[in-house]
Enzyme design. Structure first.
Site, short mmCIF file in Angstrom:
data_model
loop_
_atom_site.label_atom_id
_atom_site.label_comp_id
_atom_site.label_asym_id
_atom_site.label_seq_id
_atom_site.Cartn_x
_atom_site.Cartn_y
_atom_site.Cartn_z
N HIS A 80 0.85 -1.18 0.00
CA HIS A 80 0.00 0.00 0.00
C HIS A 80 0.89 1.24 0.00
O HIS A 80 1.76 1.39 0.86
CB HIS A 80 -0.94 -0.02 1.21
CG HIS A 80 -2.01 -1.06 1.08
ND1 HIS A 80 -2.47 -1.81 2.13
CD2 HIS A 80 -2.72 -1.45 -0.03
CE1 HIS A 80 -3.42 -2.63 1.68
NE2 HIS A 80 -3.58 -2.44 0.39
N GLU A 123 1.84 3.61 3.09
CA GLU A 123 2.35 3.03 4.34
C GLU A 123 3.87 3.10 4.36
O GLU A 123 4.57 2.09 4.32
CB GLU A 123 1.79 1.60 4.48
CG GLU A 123 0.27 1.64 4.58
CD GLU A 123 -0.44 0.29 4.41
OE1 GLU A 123 0.24 -0.75 4.37
OE2 GLU A 123 -1.69 0.29 4.32
N GLU A 144 0.81 -5.29 10.97
CA GLU A 144 0.47 -3.87 10.87
C GLU A 144 1.38 -3.14 11.85
O GLU A 144 1.24 -3.29 13.07
CB GLU A 144 -1.00 -3.64 11.24
CG GLU A 144 -2.00 -4.35 10.34
CD GLU A 144 -2.30 -3.62 9.04
OE1 GLU A 144 -1.83 -2.47 8.88
OE2 GLU A 144 -2.99 -4.20 8.19
N ARG A 184 -3.21 4.87 -1.91
CA ARG A 184 -3.10 3.50 -1.38
C ARG A 184 -2.81 2.46 -2.45
O ARG A 184 -2.02 1.53 -2.26
CB ARG A 184 -4.43 3.16 -0.70
CG ARG A 184 -4.64 1.70 -0.34
CD ARG A 184 -6.03 1.51 0.26
NE ARG A 184 -6.41 0.12 0.40
CZ ARG A 184 -6.27 -0.57 1.55
NH1 ARG A 184 -5.72 -0.02 2.59
NH2 ARG A 184 -6.69 -1.82 1.61
N HIS A 238 2.52 -4.07 6.79
CA HIS A 238 1.59 -2.99 6.46
C HIS A 238 1.59 -2.01 7.62
O HIS A 238 2.24 -2.22 8.63
CB HIS A 238 0.17 -3.55 6.24
CG HIS A 238 0.02 -4.27 4.94
ND1 HIS A 238 -0.67 -3.74 3.88
CD2 HIS A 238 0.48 -5.47 4.53
CE1 HIS A 238 -0.64 -4.59 2.87
NE2 HIS A 238 0.06 -5.65 3.23
ZN LIG Z 1 -1.71 -1.92 4.02
#
Ligand SMILES: [Zn+2]
Ligand SMILES: *[C@@H]1O[C@H](CO)[C@@H](O)[C@H](O)[C@H]1NC(C)=O
Ligand SMILES: *[C@@H]1O[C@H](CO)[C@@H](O)[C@H](O)[C@H]1NC(C)=O
Length: 459
Positions: A224, A227, A422, A279, A347
């Site tokens: 993404h 990020e 994440e 994104r 992420h």
């Molecule tokens: Zn992501």
């Protein structure tokens, strides 16, 4: 819509017949210089001082998007009804959603929409707090510009431009991988595994003792575009592992590590040049641009959480692996090793260690093994920096999202330890995490990776 679609496609084909011609897998030639030049004509792509191609298209004519007056709010969603209110506001383009889980979500709201959103939240008794009161100011502050002279001097002294106190452009990250391959030719090697929609190379660094039959681990970041902490953290991990390879454990050195720091290079560059909060990738096939690469993988593609409308942030694409970025990763993984044991996709944000499934609120048969290793990883992360990471199955913990890389790695590739991590933070800055957080966040990312690597080696 069909006509507009064909017209755009036709234009792309006609304008950009001058396509890249580099081979899909290119082994690194250490004879060549590491110098990496940025051409005056920004459409050319240079590697090791040699022009290897031209961008098929660029986004350069677009004006930089301003988020002046935009705010980030954290909403408390303690009932289904409240979630529905937010979904309706999102579908009406009154706000866009950032990170969230089943009881809380962060939303981005433009200045003209602030009052409407406030009214709707009050009517529905939804509590909220303002996290960022001017998103453009946060963007302006997150990445202090490099002093060009110091940057040049540093680059000359160390042989590459990479640092871990600022977010770097794609060419710096790629130049860094090339530098490592030249510096440590016995165990570092660069592969170009394919190219993006606009023709940028997808560069992988392998770190390995070269023994045949090694088990393998896949690591990616930057799927993404916005990020930014993830390419930075993967670069930090690579730097650490390459410089200290001999002091890593036997288990870590028994694995073939494959790192793709920027899985979505067009989106990443676009987030630097034009829209900080972009994104998706930069596929132009319809009336809106971009496919969400983490909804485009082929395991249970097209189910819950994958957008069908090209204008959605989670648009899943026209079919499984319709995007060159995901297709290149799939092809590379399928032909490189029979021994994949783990996959880590970094992420941001929210501080979670997630394992399959993402497509539905279910878990694989060996989920207790995945849970146990994730808990060990979370402990290691807390020991590294004091930060807490929540562990769980993806759809159970966040929300169902089909077509993710982790489900494909587990479901199709049968990699045992498959995680989406994440990274920071919890919403204080969200995607606009200041560069001063790179080092602590990357230390956590490395601590988790070591735990998962040990588990992979023991399979
Ligand atoms: Zn992501
Ligand atoms: C949720 O919405 C439904 C229908 O709109 C309504 O009947 C119900 O009372 C609401 N529940 C709560 C807890 O507000
Ligand atoms: C969801 O997010 C909120 C806000 O960041 C946090 O307080 C809460 O603990 C999270 N819930 C879970 C299940 O992770």
């Amino acid at each position: 819509m069909k006509t507009a679609c064909s017209l755009v496609l036709l234009t792309v084909i006609v304008l950009f017949v001058d396509v890249l011609t580099h081979p899909t897998v290119e082994t690194f030639d250490s004879e060549k210089s590491v110098a990496k030049e940025v051409s005056n004509d920004k459409k050319d792509i240079y590697e090791f001082g040699v022009k290897i191609g031209s961008l098929k298209e660029t986004d350069e004519t677009e004006e930089k998007k301003s988020y002046k007056g935009y705010q980030l709010w954290k909403l408390n969603l303690d009932s289904q009804n409240k979630s529905k209110v937010v979904i309706t506001l999102k579908n009406n383009n009154v706000l866009s959603t950032w990170g969230g889980n089943r009881t809380s979500i962060d939303v981005l709201i433009s200045r003209p929409n602030l009052r409407t959103v406030q009214r709707r939240l009050d009517e529905n008794l939804i509590n909220y707090k303002v996290l960022i009161d001017d998103v453009q100011e946060a963007i302006d502050d997150e990445n202090p510009p490099l002093n060009p002279e110091e940057d040049e001097e540093l680059a000359n002294r160390q042989g590459h431009r990479m640092t871990f106190d600022s977010y770097h452009r794609l060419s710096d990250i790629h130049g860094f991988l090339d530098y490592l391959a030249v510096t440590y030719p016995t165990y570092c090697k660069v592969y170009v595994i394919g190219s993006s929609v606009q023709g940028r190379p997808l560069k992988v660094l392998r770190i390995s003792n070269g023994n045949s039959g090694n088990k393998a681990v896949w690591v990616d970041g930057g799927m993404h575009a916005r990020e930014w902490i993830t390419p930075a953290s993967v670069s930090y991990i690579i730097n650490h592992m390459a410089h200290n390879y001999d002091s890593e454990t036997h288990a870590i050195r028994s694995l073939d590590w494959y790192f793709l720091p920027v899985a979505n290079p067009d989106g990443y560059e676009y987030a630097h040049t034009t829209d900080r909060l972009w994104r998706k990738n930069r596929a132009r096939g319809g009336y809106c641009t971009g496919t969400d690469l983490n909804r485009n993988y082929g395991y249970r593609w097209g189910g819950a959480g994958g957008g069908k409308n090209p204008c959605q942030e989670t648009y899943a694409g026209t079919g499984p692996f319709s995007e060159p970025e995901t297709a290149a990763i799939k092809d590379f993984l399928q032909r490189t090793s029979q021994q994949w044991r783990a996959s880590i996709s970094y992420h941001s944000y929210g501080q979670y260690i997630l394992y399959p499934w993402g497509y539905d609120r279910k878990v694989p048969p060996d989920w207790t093994d995945l849970q146990k290793v994730a808990e060990q990883a979370a402990t290691a992360m807390r020991q590294a920096t004091g930060q807490y990471y929540t562990v769980g199955a993806a759809a159970n913990t966040l929300y169902p999202a089909s077509g993710g890389s982790d489900d494909w790695a587990k479901g199709t590739m049968k990699m045992k330890y498959t995680y989406t991590i994440e990274l920071r933070d919890n919403g204080r800055y969200g995607f606009v995490l200041p560069a001063s957080y790179i080092v602590p966040t990357a230390k956590e990312a490395l601590a988790a990776l070591r735990v998962i690597g040990e588990a992979a080696a023991a399979t």
